[in-house]
Enzyme design. Structure first.
Site, PDB file in Angstrom:
ATOM      1  N   CYS A 124       0.837  -1.203   0.000  1.00  0.00           N
ATOM      2  CA  CYS A 124       0.000   0.000   0.000  1.00  0.00           C
ATOM      3  C   CYS A 124       0.880   1.265   0.000  1.00  0.00           C
ATOM      4  O   CYS A 124       1.533   1.539  -1.002  1.00  0.00           O
ATOM      5  CB  CYS A 124      -0.991  -0.055   1.161  1.00  0.00           C
ATOM      6  SG  CYS A 124      -2.431   0.969   0.837  1.00  0.00           S
ATOM      7  N   GLU A 152      -1.315  -8.207   5.460  1.00  0.00           N
ATOM      8  CA  GLU A 152      -0.833  -8.533   6.810  1.00  0.00           C
ATOM      9  C   GLU A 152      -1.905  -8.412   7.882  1.00  0.00           C
ATOM     10  O   GLU A 152      -1.644  -8.727   9.032  1.00  0.00           O
ATOM     11  CB  GLU A 152       0.371  -7.637   7.164  1.00  0.00           C
ATOM     12  CG  GLU A 152       0.053  -6.183   7.473  1.00  0.00           C
ATOM     13  CD  GLU A 152      -0.328  -5.368   6.237  1.00  0.00           C
ATOM     14  OE1 GLU A 152      -0.266  -5.890   5.118  1.00  0.00           O
ATOM     15  OE2 GLU A 152      -0.720  -4.212   6.427  1.00  0.00           O
ATOM     16  N   HIS A 211      -3.319  -4.629   1.713  1.00  0.00           N
ATOM     17  CA  HIS A 211      -2.721  -5.066   2.976  1.00  0.00           C
ATOM     18  C   HIS A 211      -2.893  -6.575   3.094  1.00  0.00           C
ATOM     19  O   HIS A 211      -3.999  -7.042   3.333  1.00  0.00           O
ATOM     20  CB  HIS A 211      -3.435  -4.408   4.156  1.00  0.00           C
ATOM     21  CG  HIS A 211      -3.195  -2.942   4.262  1.00  0.00           C
ATOM     22  ND1 HIS A 211      -2.288  -2.397   5.141  1.00  0.00           N
ATOM     23  CD2 HIS A 211      -3.726  -1.904   3.590  1.00  0.00           C
ATOM     24  CE1 HIS A 211      -2.292  -1.088   5.012  1.00  0.00           C
ATOM     25  NE2 HIS A 211      -3.159  -0.762   4.073  1.00  0.00           N
TER      26      HIS A 211
HETATM   27  N1  GLN Z   1      -3.299   6.591   0.670  1.00  0.00           N
HETATM   28  C1  GLN Z   1      -2.143   6.253   1.429  1.00  0.00           C
HETATM   29  C2  GLN Z   1      -0.903   6.988   0.888  1.00  0.00           C
HETATM   30  O1  GLN Z   1      -0.988   7.702  -0.030  1.00  0.00           O
HETATM   31  C3  GLN Z   1      -1.870   4.758   1.459  1.00  0.00           C
HETATM   32  C4  GLN Z   1      -2.910   4.048   2.279  1.00  0.00           C
HETATM   33  C5  GLN Z   1      -2.423   2.786   2.934  1.00  0.00           C
HETATM   34  O2  GLN Z   1      -1.243   2.496   3.023  1.00  0.00           O
HETATM   35  N2  GLN Z   1      -3.371   2.044   3.462  1.00  0.00           N
HETATM   36  O3  GLN Z   1       0.163   6.789   1.413  1.00  0.00           O
END
Ligand code: GLN
Length: 222
Positions: free
Chosen positions: A97, A194, A192
């Protein structure tokens, strides 16, 4: 416990060799969840907050969280430059992410002045799946991961909108949106893995770590 038993607690991985030493970038985000999965898999986990913590790691996990905050904190703590160098030199990285955003070579919809570490030949668009309230869980298949589809969570997730010749797609959603990529020693997933009890992405990453260790037994010098 008597000292006699201490040697029994020395960690060993499944193959019986020394446990891989895996850093988790611990500036912000879901550090604890990644550390837990890695420890379950027999890794020695090092929380990375300062350049000196990079010494001797065999791989690095960059967790989900908020990429613009990780960027700022990594620059404040003097980590950005050594991390950029270590990744460019082949340090295996799993970015999930926000972690994927940190290793993408190009970011769309970054905040003004946002920087990252780069290393993966892809372009990602931040927040491509909407806001926190639009979070969802779904099943995803990943190339090279056997067994049933993985149940994973998308939370303000990025989407991979372009993949260059140095990277390849390893996961897509049913509508064709790219949510997993790999290139060199880097694996990046938009979701995610995890927080849903899944460990197969981490296992795939540890295979990359093991391959790299065979090619180049030396690790990062901080
Ligand atoms: N939108 C977040 C970012 O730009 C990422 C979101 C996440 O890691 N769950 O870093």
């Amino acid at each position: 416990m008597s000292a006699t038993f201490l040697h029994l607690t020395v960690s060993r991985n499944v193959a019986g060799s020394s446990a891989p030493r895996i850093g988790v970038l611990a500036l912000q985000g879901d550090v604890r969840e990644h550390s837990g999965v890695l420890r379950e898999l027999g890794c020695e986990v090092v929380e990375i907050r300062l350049p000196a913590h990079l010494e001797g790691i065999d791989g690095l996990v960059i967790p989900g969280g908020e990429s613009s905050v990780m960027d700022k904190l990594s620059r404040i703590f003097g980590l950005a430059e050594p991390l950029r160098d270590a990744i460019a030199q082949g340090l295996p990285v799993l970015g999930t992410c926000a972690g994927l955003i940190m290793v993408a070579n190009h970011i769309e919809d970054a905040i003004a002045g946002q920087e990252n570490f780069g290393g993966l030949d892809v372009t990602v668009r931040r927040n491509a799946f909407g806001a926190q309230v639009d979070s969802f869980e779904t099943a995803v298949s990943i190339e090279g991961v056997t067994g049933p589809a993985l149940q994973v969570a998308f939370i303000r997730a990025p989407e991979v909108i372009a993949v260059g010749p140095g990277a390849r797609v390893i996961a897509t959603l049913g509508d064709g949106r790219v949510v997993g990529v790999a290139g060199g020693n880097i694996i990046g997933v938009a979701f995610h893995p995890e927080i849903t009890g899944e460990d197969r992405v981490h296992r795939m990453f540890l295979d990359v770590v093991a391959q790299r260790a065979l090619q180049q037994p030396t690790t990062v010098d901080a």
